[in-house]
Design an enzyme around this catalytic site. Structure first.
Site, mmCIF file in Angstrom:
data_model
loop_
_atom_site.group_PDB
_atom_site.id
_atom_site.type_symbol
_atom_site.label_atom_id
_atom_site.label_comp_id
_atom_site.label_asym_id
_atom_site.label_seq_id
_atom_site.Cartn_x
_atom_site.Cartn_y
_atom_site.Cartn_z
ATOM 1 N N LYS A 43 0.832 -1.295 -0.028
ATOM 2 C CA LYS A 43 -0.060 0.117 0.018
ATOM 3 C C LYS A 43 1.012 1.277 -0.109
ATOM 4 O O LYS A 43 1.998 1.283 0.380
ATOM 5 C CB LYS A 43 -0.891 -0.083 1.383
ATOM 6 C CG LYS A 43 -2.010 1.005 1.213
ATOM 7 C CD LYS A 43 -3.429 0.174 0.709
ATOM 8 C CE LYS A 43 -4.557 1.169 0.460
ATOM 9 N NZ LYS A 43 -5.621 0.322 -0.109
ATOM 10 N N GLY A 50 -20.486 7.129 5.661
ATOM 11 C CA GLY A 50 -19.968 7.484 4.287
ATOM 12 C C GLY A 50 -20.827 7.679 3.184
ATOM 13 O O GLY A 50 -21.872 6.838 3.168
ATOM 14 N N GLY A 54 -19.468 8.426 -0.010
ATOM 15 C CA GLY A 54 -18.294 8.425 -1.058
ATOM 16 C C GLY A 54 -18.653 7.341 -2.232
ATOM 17 O O GLY A 54 -19.637 6.822 -2.214
ATOM 18 N N VAL A 67 -17.596 3.947 -2.537
ATOM 19 C CA VAL A 67 -18.067 2.589 -2.136
ATOM 20 C C VAL A 67 -19.207 2.649 -1.582
ATOM 21 O O VAL A 67 -20.332 2.023 -1.802
ATOM 22 C CB VAL A 67 -17.109 1.939 -1.332
ATOM 23 C CG1 VAL A 67 -17.857 0.409 -0.903
ATOM 24 C CG2 VAL A 67 -15.737 1.645 -1.836
ATOM 25 N N ALA A 68 -19.655 3.597 -0.787
ATOM 26 C CA ALA A 68 -20.936 3.682 -0.154
ATOM 27 C C ALA A 68 -22.089 4.053 -0.975
ATOM 28 O O ALA A 68 -23.261 3.312 -0.916
ATOM 29 C CB ALA A 68 -20.961 5.124 0.770
HETATM 30 P P1 NAD Z 1 -14.100 7.979 -0.574
HETATM 31 O O1 NAD Z 1 -13.326 9.007 -0.164
HETATM 32 O O2 NAD Z 1 -15.034 8.098 -2.134
HETATM 33 O O3 NAD Z 1 -15.405 8.011 0.659
HETATM 34 C C1 NAD Z 1 -15.116 7.924 2.055
HETATM 35 C C2 NAD Z 1 -16.153 9.004 2.256
HETATM 36 O O4 NAD Z 1 -16.277 8.969 3.784
HETATM 37 C C3 NAD Z 1 -16.232 10.671 2.215
HETATM 38 O O5 NAD Z 1 -17.055 10.982 1.630
HETATM 39 C C4 NAD Z 1 -15.768 11.344 3.513
HETATM 40 O O6 NAD Z 1 -16.128 12.485 3.640
HETATM 41 C C5 NAD Z 1 -16.481 10.225 4.457
HETATM 42 N N1 NAD Z 1 -16.105 10.312 5.914
HETATM 43 C C6 NAD Z 1 -14.850 10.390 6.329
HETATM 44 N N2 NAD Z 1 -14.882 10.311 7.659
HETATM 45 C C7 NAD Z 1 -16.108 10.086 7.918
HETATM 46 C C8 NAD Z 1 -16.881 10.042 9.161
HETATM 47 N N3 NAD Z 1 -16.100 9.931 10.431
HETATM 48 N N4 NAD Z 1 -18.145 10.041 9.362
HETATM 49 C C9 NAD Z 1 -18.773 9.803 8.308
HETATM 50 N N5 NAD Z 1 -18.354 9.776 6.876
HETATM 51 C C10 NAD Z 1 -17.026 10.142 6.878
HETATM 52 O O7 NAD Z 1 -13.798 6.774 -0.508
HETATM 53 P P2 NAD Z 1 -14.094 5.400 -0.964
HETATM 54 O O8 NAD Z 1 -13.299 4.881 -1.969
HETATM 55 O O9 NAD Z 1 -15.710 5.084 -1.067
HETATM 56 O O10 NAD Z 1 -13.645 4.363 0.321
HETATM 57 C C11 NAD Z 1 -14.123 4.022 1.387
HETATM 58 C C12 NAD Z 1 -13.591 2.974 2.259
HETATM 59 O O11 NAD Z 1 -13.652 1.757 1.772
HETATM 60 C C13 NAD Z 1 -12.216 3.390 2.730
HETATM 61 O O12 NAD Z 1 -11.942 2.996 3.989
HETATM 62 C C14 NAD Z 1 -11.309 2.634 1.714
HETATM 63 O O13 NAD Z 1 -10.030 2.172 1.964
HETATM 64 C C15 NAD Z 1 -12.252 1.383 1.547
HETATM 65 N N6 NAD Z 1 -12.098 0.826 0.330
HETATM 66 C C16 NAD Z 1 -12.191 1.220 -0.808
HETATM 67 C C17 NAD Z 1 -12.139 0.528 -1.957
HETATM 68 C C18 NAD Z 1 -12.563 1.159 -3.558
HETATM 69 O O14 NAD Z 1 -12.616 0.377 -4.484
HETATM 70 N N7 NAD Z 1 -12.719 2.367 -3.664
HETATM 71 C C19 NAD Z 1 -11.814 -0.906 -1.971
HETATM 72 C C20 NAD Z 1 -11.579 -1.435 -0.617
HETATM 73 C C21 NAD Z 1 -11.865 -0.674 0.257
#
Ligand code: NAD
Length: 349
Positions: free
Chosen positions: A81, A182, A184, A186-187
């Site tokens: 990473k 969240g 973002g 994934v959410a």
């Molecule tokens: P992203 O940046 O698109 O979304 C993350 C969201 O979380 C943002 O909107 C941010 O404002 C919000 N956030 C941060 N702190 C917060 C809190 N305390 N309460 C509520 N919301 C909060 O990221 P993503 O790509 O959606 O990834 C989300 C998670 O999934 C991360 O932990 C990432 O490591 C994990 N992940 C992502 C992927 C991927 O394919 N993108 C794969 C495996 C794991």
């Protein structure tokens, strides 16, 4: 376990690279945890850390998680990473991304990078100018690639379905209440799948605008980031940042299942036991969120098409079932079962 300077998170990483480029202000860390199964693959996070020591802890924990994730997903990849430290000197401009690409290239393929929080497909294109060891690039022809998050979200959604079957005896999420932390990448994918399947959604994000936008698209309710973890729900789906389940938050949880895409949801291994003691079914994060790396791996190795990616992601619920079955049989919590299995697979069991 090798713990230099008593630093537990080091966990026998094969190597750790501190990258500094004064011209463009790049400060980054690249962690290679294991290359036992193949080149170390894992995304790059662009994030502001109040203390650089937090960045080190973050990258080490995420990197080990990638070793476990890739092994559990049956991929021929090791785990690594990287993090780029965002601060006033380091704007995420092409110069910074090129310098990061050169640093990845210097490792000669021991580490393959891709997207993580704060990075985009456009950023991967810039990094690709200086190294071939990158995935998450735009899809070409009938190939595989692009933003991994829809694939992560699909795996998480299938995992949630497996969890409600296991814990609640329900065939689907129809009519169930899912609390999503969240809003973002994934959410959003998880929310779209869950809403299409008839779930009722509550959504929280520190970025209120994002939470509002997602909630309005899926007929969900916005709740405050402080409330979401303790909300009465069938499923809590953490999809923001890590270490949110600890001795303070777990006693206040009001969900039957915790199943989400965020990496490193448990603050400590004891938190897996805390969830088990409370009778809350936990889906180990690196097992349920492997959809994105499955897509990245298929893109990088060029060994299949979109339907193969889908079939590989459909293997996630079965792996979760195996973990929960072993947990029930042995009394160990699901995270401990997953960790022990992954350690065996990477030759460290
Ligand atoms: P992203 O940046 O698109 O979304 C993350 C969201 O979380 C943002 O909107 C941010 O404002 C919000 N956030 C941060 N702190 C917060 C809190 N305390 N309460 C509520 N919301 C909060 O990221 P993503 O790509 O959606 O990834 C989300 C998670 O999934 C991360 O932990 C990432 O490591 C994990 N992940 C992502 C992927 C991927 O394919 N993108 C794969 C495996 C794991």
């Amino acid at each position: 376990m090798i713990t230099p300077w008593g630093f537990e998170d080091f966990d026998a990483h094969e190597d750790l690279h501190f990258v500094c480029d004064e011209e463009c202000g790049l400060q980054a860390i690249i962690a290679v945890h294991s290359t036992h199964l193949g080149p170390a693959a894992g995304g790059c996070r662009f994030w502001h850390y109040d203390d650089p020591a937090e960045a080190l802890t973050d990258v080490l924990r995420l990197s080990r998680g990638m070793s476990y994730k890739n092994a559990m997903a049956g991929l021929p990849l090791g785990g690594g990473k990287s993090v780029i430290l965002a601060n006033e000197e380091s704007r995420k401009d092409p110069g910074l991304l090129h310098a990061f690409g050169r640093a990845v290239g210097n490792l000669g393929g021991r580490y393959i990078t891709a997207e993580d929080v704060g990075m985009s497909v456009a950023d991967m294109i810039e990094i690709r100018r200086h190294t071939p060891f990158v995935a998450g690039l735009p899809i070409e022809g009938r190939g595989v690639g692009g933003d991994p998050s829809p694939h992560t979200a699909l795996g998480v959604f299938l995992g949630i379905n497996a969890a409600v079957r296991h814990a609640l005896g329900r065939d689907s999420v129809d009519g169930l209440h899912i609390a999503i932390q969240g809003a973002g990448h994934v959410a959003t994918g998880v929310a779209l799948h869950a809403s299409a399947a008839g779930a009722r959604l509550s959504i929280a994000d520190v970025d209120e605008e994002r939470a509002n936008k997602l909630a309005s698209g899926v007929n969900g309710k916005v709740v405050s980031p402080d409330e979401i973890l303790g909300l009465e729900s069938d499923v809590l789906s953490p999809n923001a940042l890590g270490a949110i389940l600890d001795d303070r938050t777990i006693p206040a949880l009001e969900a039957a299942v915790v199943a989400g895409g965020a990496n490193n949801q448990l603050a400590t291994p004891e938190d897996g036991i805390r969830l088990q003691e409370r009778g809350i079914l936990y889906a180990p994060d690196y097992v349920i969120n492997a959809g994105g790396i499955i897509n990245v791996c298929t893109e990088y190795l060029r060994d299949g098409d979109a339907s193969l990616v889908r079939r590989r992601i459909e293997g996630i619920p079965g792996r979760l079932e195996q973990i929960w079955a072993e947990s029930a049989e042995t009394g160990r919590d699901p995270q401990a079962v997953a960790d022990a299995t992954a350690q065996r697979l990477i030759g460290r069991g």
